[in-house]
Design a protein around this motif. Structure first.
Motif, PDB file in Angstrom:
ATOM      1  N   ALA A   1       0.823  -1.213   0.000  1.00 17.00           N
ATOM      2  CA  ALA A   1       0.000   0.000   0.000  1.00 17.00           C
ATOM      3  C   ALA A   1       0.857   1.263   0.000  1.00 17.00           C
ATOM      4  N   GLY A   2       2.177   1.095  -0.027  1.00 18.00           N
ATOM      5  CA  GLY A   2       3.070   2.236  -0.064  1.00 18.00           C
ATOM      6  C   GLY A   2       3.432   2.792   1.296  1.00 18.00           C
ATOM      7  N   LEU A   3       3.133   2.034   2.368  1.00 12.97           N
ATOM      8  CA  LEU A   3       3.413   2.511   3.719  1.00 12.97           C
ATOM      9  C   LEU A   3       4.803   2.083   4.178  1.00 12.97           C
ATOM     10  N   GLY A   4       5.382   2.869   5.068  1.00 13.27           N
ATOM     11  CA  GLY A   4       6.647   2.513   5.685  1.00 13.27           C
ATOM     12  C   GLY A   4       6.393   1.702   6.940  1.00 13.27           C
ATOM     13  N   VAL A   5       7.029   0.534   7.054  1.00 12.43           N
ATOM     14  CA  VAL A   5       6.693  -0.416   8.114  1.00 12.43           C
ATOM     15  C   VAL A   5       7.949  -0.850   8.875  1.00 12.43           C
ATOM     16  N   HIS A   6       7.927  -0.645  10.198  1.00 12.57           N
ATOM     17  CA  HIS A   6       8.898  -1.278  11.079  1.00 12.57           C
ATOM     18  C   HIS A   6       8.379  -2.666  11.446  1.00 12.57           C
ATOM     19  N   SER A   7       9.287  -3.597  11.781  1.00 10.46           N
ATOM     20  CA  SER A   7       8.826  -4.876  12.326  1.00 10.46           C
ATOM     21  C   SER A   7       9.846  -5.427  13.301  1.00 10.46           C
ATOM     22  N   TYR A   8       9.317  -6.191  14.263  1.00 12.86           N
ATOM     23  CA  TYR A   8      10.135  -6.797  15.310  1.00 12.86           C
ATOM     24  C   TYR A   8       9.713  -8.241  15.467  1.00 12.86           C
ATOM     25  N   THR A   9      10.638  -9.168  15.217  1.00 10.30           N
ATOM     26  CA  THR A   9      10.354 -10.593  15.302  1.00 10.30           C
ATOM     27  C   THR A   9      11.498 -11.284  16.032  1.00 10.30           C
ATOM     28  N   SER A  10      11.255 -12.512  16.471  1.00  7.92           N
ATOM     29  CA  SER A  10      12.316 -13.298  17.097  1.00  7.92           C
ATOM     30  C   SER A  10      11.917 -14.776  17.041  1.00  7.92           C
ATOM     31  N   PRO A  11      12.910 -15.682  17.087  1.00  8.92           N
ATOM     32  CA  PRO A  11      14.339 -15.397  17.043  1.00  8.92           C
ATOM     33  C   PRO A  11      14.771 -15.087  15.621  1.00  8.92           C
ATOM     34  N   HIS A  12      16.034 -14.747  15.450  1.00  6.39           N
ATOM     35  CA  HIS A  12      16.561 -14.564  14.105  1.00  6.39           C
ATOM     36  C   HIS A  12      17.020 -15.921  13.563  1.00  6.39           C
TER      37      HIS A  12
ATOM     38  N   ALA B   1      15.283  -1.947  20.450  1.00  8.31           N
ATOM     39  CA  ALA B   1      14.468  -1.918  19.231  1.00  8.31           C
ATOM     40  C   ALA B   1      13.445  -0.782  19.295  1.00  8.31           C
ATOM     41  N   PHE B   2      12.804  -0.609  20.445  1.00 13.15           N
ATOM     42  CA  PHE B   2      11.851   0.498  20.587  1.00 13.15           C
ATOM     43  C   PHE B   2      12.544   1.846  20.372  1.00 13.15           C
ATOM     44  N   LEU B   3      13.774   1.963  20.842  1.00 11.95           N
ATOM     45  CA  LEU B   3      14.534   3.198  20.647  1.00 11.95           C
ATOM     46  C   LEU B   3      14.768   3.439  19.156  1.00 11.95           C
ATOM     47  N   ALA B   4      15.121   2.395  18.430  1.00 11.49           N
ATOM     48  CA  ALA B   4      15.320   2.514  16.983  1.00 11.49           C
ATOM     49  C   ALA B   4      14.023   2.898  16.285  1.00 11.49           C
ATOM     50  N   PHE B   5      12.921   2.238  16.658  1.00  6.76           N
ATOM     51  CA  PHE B   5      11.639   2.518  16.004  1.00  6.76           C
ATOM     52  C   PHE B   5      11.178   3.957  16.274  1.00  6.76           C
ATOM     53  N   ALA B   6      11.398   4.423  17.492  1.00  6.10           N
ATOM     54  CA  ALA B   6      10.964   5.773  17.855  1.00  6.10           C
ATOM     55  C   ALA B   6      11.755   6.837  17.102  1.00  6.10           C
ATOM     56  N   ARG B   7      12.971   6.528  16.722  1.00  2.00           N
ATOM     57  CA  ARG B   7      13.833   7.522  16.071  1.00  2.00           C
ATOM     58  C   ARG B   7      13.704   7.525  14.548  1.00  2.00           C
ATOM     59  N   HIS B   8      13.000   6.561  13.994  1.00  2.00           N
ATOM     60  CA  HIS B   8      12.805   6.502  12.544  1.00  2.00           C
ATOM     61  C   HIS B   8      11.319   6.634  12.241  1.00  2.00           C
ATOM     62  N   PRO B   9      10.915   7.593  11.434  1.00  2.00           N
ATOM     63  CA  PRO B   9       9.487   7.722  11.106  1.00  2.00           C
ATOM     64  C   PRO B   9       8.988   6.500  10.343  1.00  2.00           C
ATOM     65  N   ALA B  10       7.754   6.131  10.627  1.00  2.00           N
ATOM     66  CA  ALA B  10       7.118   5.000   9.940  1.00  2.00           C
ATOM     67  C   ALA B  10       5.610   5.150  10.056  1.00  2.00           C
ATOM     68  N   ASP B  11       4.904   4.419   9.213  1.00  2.75           N
ATOM     69  CA  ASP B  11       3.439   4.444   9.239  1.00  2.75           C
ATOM     70  C   ASP B  11       2.864   3.356  10.121  1.00  2.75           C
ATOM     71  N   ALA B  12       3.650   2.310  10.387  1.00  2.00           N
ATOM     72  CA  ALA B  12       3.133   1.172  11.165  1.00  2.00           C
ATOM     73  C   ALA B  12       4.292   0.398  11.765  1.00  2.00           C
ATOM     74  N   LEU B  13       3.993  -0.314  12.862  1.00  2.00           N
ATOM     75  CA  LEU B  13       4.935  -1.238  13.479  1.00  2.00           C
ATOM     76  C   LEU B  13       4.251  -2.588  13.646  1.00  2.00           C
ATOM     77  N   VAL B  14       4.850  -3.617  13.097  1.00  6.83           N
ATOM     78  CA  VAL B  14       4.399  -4.994  13.301  1.00  6.83           C
ATOM     79  C   VAL B  14       5.260  -5.561  14.419  1.00  6.83           C
ATOM     80  N   LEU B  15       4.630  -5.831  15.564  1.00  8.41           N
ATOM     81  CA  LEU B  15       5.354  -6.156  16.797  1.00  8.41           C
ATOM     82  C   LEU B  15       4.979  -7.560  17.266  1.00  8.41           C
ATOM     83  N   GLU B  16       5.955  -8.453  17.241  1.00 10.28           N
ATOM     84  CA  GLU B  16       5.705  -9.842  17.607  1.00 10.28           C
ATOM     85  C   GLU B  16       6.151 -10.097  19.040  1.00 10.28           C
ATOM     86  N   VAL B  17       5.283 -10.731  19.825  1.00 13.75           N
ATOM     87  CA  VAL B  17       5.606 -11.136  21.192  1.00 13.75           C
ATOM     88  C   VAL B  17       6.750 -12.144  21.169  1.00 13.75           C
TER      89      VAL B  17
END
Length: 442
Positions: free
Chosen positions: A73-84, A134-150
């Protein structure tokens, strides 16, 4: 973004160092997290609209669908997943167009250094300090959404500090991490339901009766509106299309790119979430494009190149899946049965698993489907089951099994066993094993 062009080992050194800040790898609590977030200036309060995902199976796939659809949809998206799988950087993807990218080495090492310095040696687990980072990184970079995995559970998981997400999601709940979450599905589901928030729409994937009842009780207690799979939304395959339906109508969509019938449900969960997250409403075209473009390594992934694949005969298949509990075993076995129905081939498994997993429960659905299991140790993982022990568990589940010293040796045994037949080989049982395969297979 640059990657490993400056001090490539800096983040590894810091990550190894912060593992020593707490005597336990896992210690479910939010006190240490709140303390560090406060010292960092509360970055969790400066996040974009957040889609918060808990559950036992399917979290990663749902995350991948959400990111693919939002980016379509053209949105900027952060995401946080684990493990790598291969590198820690994969856990933190920062918004960029057209696609997000893993955090680069320079920024990762700088943020880790900042968090370590501000934490000042106080007790904190590895997951807690890296999630705060990770929250610090997300807060410092503008984005339209965050996909946050427990990470684990929900109620006391480090990610559960977002006061008002756009939507919460609970994928199928099953037995896993019982030593931390409880011995019954009721207890485990209540822990997962701890991410629900008053007034925030909650998308509930397919559940057992016991799990659903626990989630509904928690939702009623706090006042979270539920949108339940099979009741308020659902999807099915029809003539090669994915047909999705909810209270707002019907969508005729392409089938998901990810393999397996369970991906129809995972895709439906993601679609339902986006249709309820009013701040992120996107159109049908973006949903369709996301289904076509989605990528999620080590989830029913067919490997098509690399040194392991090069050993196969013509038309031989090598599949990789990181599922590691009984419900994951069931969905992977279903997927393999579907492949066998479309193109019959002898299935041989190469499996490695962690000591804490229910290996017998994982293997049980493959009885009568797999010709043989070759068991291996997970490379560089002292907490994995010995191949001999894992083979005994596979035999207890009704499978023929042989311990082997390595993935390469197991592959050679599998090829020798299938002879002139065209083989279908599945490497499975652990995301850590899958990560080792992806790393070594190039």
């Amino acid at each position: 973004m640059s990657n490993d062009t400056h001090h490539p080992d800096a983040s590894d050194v810091i990550l190894e160092r912060v593992t020593r800040l707490h005597t336990k790898l896992i210690d479910l609590s939010l006190d240490r997290t709140w303390r560090l977030l406060a010292a960092l200036g509360h970055p969790e309060r400066a996040l974009p609209p957040t889609l918060h995902i808990a559950g036992t199976n399917g979290k990663g796939s749902v995350s991948a669908y959400l990111r693919a659809m939002l980016e379509a949809a053209g949105l900027g998206v952060h995401s946080y997943t684990s493990p790598h799988l291969v590198r820690f950087h994969e856990r933190i993807r920062l918004a960029a167009r057209p696609r997000s990218a893993p955090i680069d080495e320079v920024e990762l090492s700088q943020l880790l250094d900042e968090c370590e310095r501000i934490n000042a040696g106080a007790p904190i687990t590895f997951f807690e300090i890296t999630t705060c980072m990770a929250f610090l990184a997300f807060a410092r970079h503008p984005a339209d959404a965050l996909v946050l995995e427990v990470g684990m559970g929900g109620r006391l998981d480090t990610t559960n500090v977002v006061d008002h997400p756009a939507v919460t999601i609970i994928t199928p709940v099953d037995y896993d991490h019982q030593q931390f979450l409880g011995d019954t599905l009721d207890q485990i589901a209540r822990e997962k339901a701890g991410i629900l928030k008053p007034g925030v729409p909650a998308i509930i994937g397919p559940q057992t009766d016991e799990g659903r009842a626990a989630i509904e009780a928690e939702a009623a207690r706090i006042g979270a509106p539920l949108f339940i799979h099979g009741q308020d939304f659902g999807a099915h395959e029809e003539q090669g299309h994915l047909i999705y339906q909810d209270e707002s109508g019907l969508l005729d969509l392409p089938m998901p790119r990810l393999v397996g019938r369970h991906q129809i449900d995972n895709a439906a969960i993601a679609i339902a979430a986006l249709r309820q997250a009013r701040a992120l409403a996107i159109g049908e075209d973006a949903i369709a494009q996301g289904l076509r473009n989605v990528e999620w390594p080590a989830r029913m992934q067919r490997l098509t190149r690399g040194p392991l694949v090069a050993r196969l005969p013509a038309h031989g298949e090598l599949w990789l899946d990181g599922g590691h509990n009984p419900s994951a075993g069931r969905v992977v076995a279903h997927a393999m049965a579907d492949l066998a129905q479309a193109a019959p081939r002898p299935l041989v498994m190469i499996a490695g698993m962690k000591e804490t997993k229910d290996a017998r429960g994982f293997f049980a659905p493959f009885k009568g489907l797999a010709r043989h299991v070759f068991t291996v140790a997970i490379p560089d993982d002292p907490a994995c089951l010995a191949p001999e022990t894992l083979a005994e568990m596979a035999r207890a589940a009704g499978l023929d099994a042989t311990p082997t010293p390595s993935i390469e040796a197991a592959l050679e045994h599998a090829l020798a066993m299938t002879g002139d037949e065209v083989p279908r080989i599945l490497i499975c049982g652990s995301l850590y094993l899958a990560g080792a395969v992806l790393r070594d297979n190039g």
